[in-house]
Structures are given as C-alpha cells and as structure tokens.
Design a protein around this motif. Sequence first.
Motif, PDB file in Angstrom:
ATOM      1  N   THR A 147      15.305   2.777   1.218  1.00 19.11           N
ATOM      2  CA  THR A 147      14.961   3.706   0.150  1.00 19.11           C
ATOM      3  C   THR A 147      13.999   4.761   0.665  1.00 19.11           C
ATOM      4  OG1 THR A 147      14.146   3.839  -2.130  1.00 19.11           O
ATOM      5  CG2 THR A 147      12.996   2.350  -0.654  1.00 19.11           C
ATOM      6  N   SER A 148      13.786   5.794  -0.143  1.00 21.65           N
ATOM      7  CA  SER A 148      12.828   6.834   0.231  1.00 21.65           C
ATOM      8  C   SER A 148      11.461   6.484  -0.337  1.00 21.65           C
ATOM      9  CB  SER A 148      13.281   8.193  -0.306  1.00 21.65           C
ATOM     10  OG  SER A 148      13.184   8.229  -1.723  1.00 21.65           O
ATOM     11  N   TYR A 149      10.453   7.080   0.222  1.00 21.90           N
ATOM     12  CA  TYR A 149       9.087   6.833  -0.229  1.00 21.90           C
ATOM     13  C   TYR A 149       8.926   7.147  -1.709  1.00 21.90           C
ATOM     14  CZ  TYR A 149       3.998   7.468  -0.569  1.00 21.90           C
ATOM     15  OH  TYR A 149       2.681   7.403  -0.951  1.00 21.90           O
ATOM     16  N   GLU A 150       9.465   8.291  -2.134  1.00 23.46           N
ATOM     17  CA  GLU A 150       9.299   8.730  -3.521  1.00 23.46           C
ATOM     18  C   GLU A 150      10.059   7.869  -4.515  1.00 23.46           C
ATOM     19  OE1 GLU A 150      10.082  10.647  -1.006  1.00 23.46           O
ATOM     20  OE2 GLU A 150       8.325  11.939  -0.755  1.00 23.46           O
ATOM     21  N   GLU A 151      10.981   7.042  -4.038  1.00 21.30           N
ATOM     22  CA  GLU A 151      11.755   6.168  -4.923  1.00 21.30           C
ATOM     23  C   GLU A 151      11.159   4.774  -5.043  1.00 21.30           C
ATOM     24  OE1 GLU A 151      16.334   7.783  -4.450  1.00 21.30           O
ATOM     25  OE2 GLU A 151      15.487   6.571  -2.813  1.00 21.30           O
ATOM     26  N   THR A 152      10.136   4.471  -4.261  1.00 22.66           N
ATOM     27  CA  THR A 152       9.558   3.137  -4.325  1.00 22.66           C
ATOM     28  C   THR A 152       8.760   2.955  -5.610  1.00 22.66           C
ATOM     29  OG1 THR A 152       7.510   3.783  -3.190  1.00 22.66           O
ATOM     30  CG2 THR A 152       9.358   3.051  -1.808  1.00 22.66           C
ATOM     31  N   GLU A 153       8.728   1.736  -6.099  1.00 16.97           N
ATOM     32  CA  GLU A 153       7.941   1.436  -7.297  1.00 16.97           C
ATOM     33  C   GLU A 153       6.463   1.711  -7.042  1.00 16.97           C
ATOM     34  OE1 GLU A 153       7.070  -2.313 -10.338  1.00 16.97           O
ATOM     35  OE2 GLU A 153       7.955  -2.665  -8.365  1.00 16.97           O
ATOM     36  N   HIS A 154       6.016   1.440  -5.837  1.00 19.72           N
ATOM     37  CA  HIS A 154       4.606   1.637  -5.490  1.00 19.72           C
ATOM     38  C   HIS A 154       4.199   3.099  -5.664  1.00 19.72           C
ATOM     39  CE1 HIS A 154       6.351  -1.740  -3.335  1.00 19.72           C
ATOM     40  NE2 HIS A 154       5.157  -2.300  -3.304  1.00 19.72           N
ATOM     41  N   PHE A 155       5.040   4.004  -5.205  1.00 15.25           N
ATOM     42  CA  PHE A 155       4.751   5.428  -5.347  1.00 15.25           C
ATOM     43  C   PHE A 155       4.806   5.856  -6.802  1.00 15.25           C
ATOM     44  CE2 PHE A 155       6.347   9.759  -5.831  1.00 15.25           C
ATOM     45  CZ  PHE A 155       5.405  10.496  -5.108  1.00 15.25           C
ATOM     46  N   LEU A 156       5.849   5.424  -7.505  1.00 14.94           N
ATOM     47  CA  LEU A 156       6.045   5.859  -8.885  1.00 14.94           C
ATOM     48  C   LEU A 156       4.935   5.345  -9.802  1.00 14.94           C
ATOM     49  CD1 LEU A 156       9.913   5.318  -9.098  1.00 14.94           C
ATOM     50  CD2 LEU A 156       8.708   7.505  -8.990  1.00 14.94           C
ATOM     51  N   LYS A 205       1.596   7.133  -8.836  1.00 19.42           N
ATOM     52  CA  LYS A 205       1.621   8.539  -9.259  1.00 19.42           C
ATOM     53  C   LYS A 205       1.436   8.650 -10.760  1.00 19.42           C
ATOM     54  CE  LYS A 205       4.469  12.710  -9.228  1.00 19.42           C
ATOM     55  NZ  LYS A 205       5.794  13.304  -8.859  1.00 19.42           N
ATOM     56  N   ALA A 206       2.126   7.804 -11.524  1.00 25.11           N
ATOM     57  CA  ALA A 206       2.012   7.846 -12.983  1.00 25.11           C
ATOM     58  C   ALA A 206       0.599   7.515 -13.437  1.00 25.11           C
ATOM     59  CB  ALA A 206       3.012   6.882 -13.613  1.00 25.11           C
ATOM     60  N   PHE A 207      -0.011   6.536 -12.801  1.00 25.25           N
ATOM     61  CA  PHE A 207      -1.359   6.135 -13.195  1.00 25.25           C
ATOM     62  C   PHE A 207      -2.385   7.216 -12.866  1.00 25.25           C
ATOM     63  CE2 PHE A 207      -5.478   4.142 -12.630  1.00 25.25           C
ATOM     64  CZ  PHE A 207      -5.586   3.385 -13.804  1.00 25.25           C
ATOM     65  N   LEU A 208      -2.352   7.718 -11.643  1.00 28.83           N
ATOM     66  CA  LEU A 208      -3.331   8.716 -11.234  1.00 28.83           C
ATOM     67  C   LEU A 208      -3.120  10.055 -11.939  1.00 28.83           C
ATOM     68  CD1 LEU A 208      -3.583   8.012  -7.388  1.00 28.83           C
ATOM     69  CD2 LEU A 208      -5.118   7.264  -9.218  1.00 28.83           C
ATOM     70  N   GLY A 209      -1.878  10.308 -12.366  1.00 24.28           N
ATOM     71  CA  GLY A 209      -1.599  11.545 -13.077  1.00 24.28           C
ATOM     72  C   GLY A 209      -2.225  11.598 -14.457  1.00 24.28           C
ATOM     73  N   ASN A 210      -2.364  10.440 -15.087  1.00 22.75           N
ATOM     74  CA  ASN A 210      -2.971  10.390 -16.431  1.00 22.75           C
ATOM     75  C   ASN A 210      -3.487   8.973 -16.675  1.00 22.75           C
ATOM     76  OD1 ASN A 210      -3.659  10.562 -19.148  1.00 22.75           O
ATOM     77  ND2 ASN A 210      -1.893  11.848 -19.672  1.00 22.75           N
ATOM     78  N   SER A 230       0.807  -1.214   0.000  1.00 28.48           N
ATOM     79  CA  SER A 230       0.000   0.000   0.000  1.00 28.48           C
ATOM     80  C   SER A 230       0.843   1.268   0.000  1.00 28.48           C
ATOM     81  CB  SER A 230      -0.923   0.020   1.225  1.00 28.48           C
ATOM     82  OG  SER A 230      -1.535   1.276   1.364  1.00 28.48           O
ATOM     83  N   PRO A 231       0.747   2.085  -1.056  1.00 17.38           N
ATOM     84  CA  PRO A 231       1.457   3.366  -1.048  1.00 17.38           C
ATOM     85  C   PRO A 231       0.882   4.335  -0.027  1.00 17.38           C
ATOM     86  CG  PRO A 231       0.053   3.195  -2.984  1.00 17.38           C
ATOM     87  CD  PRO A 231       0.015   1.863  -2.318  1.00 17.38           C
TER      88      PRO A 231
END
Length: 255
Positions: free
Chosen positions: A224-233, A236-241, A202-203
């Motif tokens: 790793t950092s939160y923003e570097e996780t595959e889950h976040f990326l 974010k990419a999906f919800l962005g477009n 869960s992101p």
Amino acid sequence: MSSLTAEHYLLDIKLRRERVPSFDTYPFSLPAVKELGTLKLHPKVTFVIGENGSGKSTLLEAIATAWGFNPEGGTKNFNFGTRRSHSELHAFLTLGKSVKRAKDGFFLRAESFFNVATEIEKLDAEPANAPPIIASYGMRSLHEQSHGESFFALIMKRFGGNGLYILDEPEAALSPSRQLAMLARIHQLVGMKSQFIIATHSPILMAYPEADLYQIGESGLVRTSYEETEHFLVTKAFLGNPARQLALLFEWDVR
C-alpha cells in the motif's frame, strides 16, 4: 531482480504452505501468515504494518530466526534465552538470499532489548582477549540509560552499515524528535549498503520515501501507499482537528 545482480541481501521470503499442518492453529492462523505466499522485500526499506495481534512481530521474529539471529534479539553471535517464546514459523520459511554477504546485522525486539543489554553485561564480565562488547554501543552500559537512550545508542553507534537490520517496533521508546533522527540514520545506513525490515506503528518512520509498505488485512499482506495506511489517515484526521476528534471519541460507546 536475480540473486546474482541484486545489491541487497534478502530478496524475499516464502512460506512453504505445503508443509503447514493447519492454518487454523497458531502461528499459521495469524492474518500475516495465513495468506502468505512469497513476500518480496525492498532493497532498502520494507515496512510491515498492522493492528495489534495481526502477526507482524511473529513474522519478523521468524525471518530473523531463519536468518540466524537470536530469537530474543541481538546479532548472530548472541545465543541466550530467558524464556522460549518464539514460534515455529521460521522452520516453514525459505529465505531468498542474494550472492551479497552482509557484514553486519542486528535483530531488535523492543520487548526484549532489556535481555540483550543484560547479556552484553554478562559476556563483558567474562575474561576475554578482545575489546568489551559494550564498546560497540558507546562504552556506556545500556542499563544505565533510559529505554529510549539505549535504543538510540544501538542505532547510532552499533549499526555500522553493509548489514541487514530487522527492527520490531523500534519507535517504542523514542520521542517524535528521536524518531525523526532515526529516519535520518536509516537513510545514512541505506547509503552504506544496508537493508531494513521494520515492523512499526509509527507514521513518522513509515514516511521513509524509499520503502515498500505492506499492510496486514483480512487478505494478508497487501502493498500500500503511505497515504492509504490507517496510521496516516487516523493521525492526519486527529491533528487536523483535535477538538472534533476528541468530541467524537468521547461520545463513542466502547463497551
């Protein structure tokens, strides 16, 4: 941080690599285990994240079992088994404990919480001179609630603070809004001197600001950092477009 000055309960875990018979056999061949040495744990919240089959659940199960929890879930007082499926990994771990003693604790396995609920009903059906166990979960049978409701009752009512809580995919049955509520409850319990070790996809949960995130890759567990996780990326990419991501996805040959 030494075991004498630490405020949390479990400082680190160490794989006794010299005792491992072979890193080519299960569970030692799993990415989460193969490169494992000493894993330092955050005083508040530690997340273990990774792809399916990477070994995060096996690792949490081993930590919980080594701590004394029932392998299928529950507290140290639970001693049941519907099917022996846990690995031998716990026998190869050394737990670095502080002098602080946890007053509470629980091991949640999403896949076997049904068995915990059944055990509670079984124990409460036996004569006893103590309040029923279900009283600690809100006095309503966990089997009479949805999967998500029973998870939420556990976290909101059973967890009392001053404890070590090991959670394997606790988001499995929770809606996004309930995951946010879980974050708030985790933060409340952290303020009550609790420590969490959580395996999750869960992101939302892994956004907890006071946490260490260990992502499992080819080189093992890497902080790793939160923003570097595959889950976040990916999220974010999906919800962005969404339209663009779906178009790309539907063109992808999955064979």
